[in-house]
Design a protein around this motif. Sequence first.
Motif, PDB file in Angstrom:
ATOM      1  N   GLY A  10      37.992  42.739  35.232  1.00 25.22           N
ATOM      2  CA  GLY A  10      37.712  43.558  34.164  1.00 25.22           C
ATOM      3  C   GLY A  10      37.621  45.063  34.700  1.00 25.22           C
ATOM      4  N   ALA A  11      36.803  45.258  35.951  1.00 26.66           N
ATOM      5  CA  ALA A  11      36.571  46.495  36.273  1.00 26.66           C
ATOM      6  C   ALA A  11      38.060  46.814  37.006  1.00 26.66           C
ATOM      7  N   LEU A  12      38.689  46.010  37.611  1.00 21.65           N
ATOM      8  CA  LEU A  12      39.910  46.418  38.162  1.00 21.65           C
ATOM      9  C   LEU A  12      41.069  46.806  37.301  1.00 21.65           C
ATOM     10  N   VAL A  61      45.551  39.484  30.873  1.00 22.23           N
ATOM     11  CA  VAL A  61      44.216  39.205  30.535  1.00 22.23           C
ATOM     12  C   VAL A  61      44.067  38.879  29.151  1.00 22.23           C
ATOM     13  N   LEU A  62      45.100  39.459  28.110  1.00 20.19           N
ATOM     14  CA  LEU A  62      44.934  38.832  27.096  1.00 20.19           C
ATOM     15  C   LEU A  62      45.408  37.686  26.559  1.00 20.19           C
ATOM     16  N   THR A  66      41.287  33.561  30.870  1.00 17.26           N
ATOM     17  CA  THR A  66      40.304  33.999  31.632  1.00 17.26           C
ATOM     18  C   THR A  66      38.679  34.230  31.077  1.00 17.26           C
ATOM     19  N   SER A  67      37.791  34.622  31.797  1.00 17.50           N
ATOM     20  CA  SER A  67      36.840  34.963  31.249  1.00 17.50           C
ATOM     21  C   SER A  67      36.688  36.074  30.171  1.00 17.50           C
ATOM     22  N   VAL A  73      34.907  44.335  29.767  1.00 20.92           N
ATOM     23  CA  VAL A  73      34.636  45.521  30.485  1.00 20.92           C
ATOM     24  C   VAL A  73      35.734  46.879  30.306  1.00 20.92           C
ATOM     25  N   PRO A  74      36.974  46.537  30.449  1.00 20.97           N
ATOM     26  CA  PRO A  74      37.756  47.660  30.125  1.00 20.97           C
ATOM     27  C   PRO A  74      37.664  48.197  28.767  1.00 20.97           C
ATOM     28  N   SER A  75      37.612  47.188  27.479  1.00 22.21           N
ATOM     29  CA  SER A  75      37.529  47.493  26.408  1.00 22.21           C
ATOM     30  C   SER A  75      36.361  48.352  26.136  1.00 22.21           C
TER      31      SER A  75
END
Length: 155
Positions: A10-12, A61-62, A66-67, A73-75
Amino acid sequence: MRHFFGLLVGALLAAVLLFGGGWAAQELVRGAVDNVTPSGDTRMLVALGMVAVVGLLLGLVLVRRTSPLAAFVPSMVLLAWTVVYALDVARAADLAPTASSLHAEVVQAGKGMITLLSTGVYGALGVTLFLPVLMPSRWASPPRDEEDEFEEQSY
């Protein structure tokens, strides 16, 4: 452990969306204003490639299991910045790296971030990334095969 890696992903993803997407957006706007054909300009081709990479990472990611932290995090970053923009435009613009003392590419990415923020793209991406967080199946661990459970039991 799965959620820790989701946090890192998420941070990446947040960094790629902000810096990569911002730089590509500003470069594509420059090309549109100057009426540059992408096939004749290497920077335009790189910007189009960056948009494809951002879209690919966003899609992975969507779609992948994944977790939910990888999307959360990005949202939250994008939605929080959009709320700050709605409340105080000057303060939201100050959060973008546009100081003249920074590297030119970082400043260009900062200007692209402001463009994406002011057009509502970050708000829409933030809502899109928040939807997987609401799915309970994302929080549960992946289902295990019955064969694995049978082999792990000791008699």
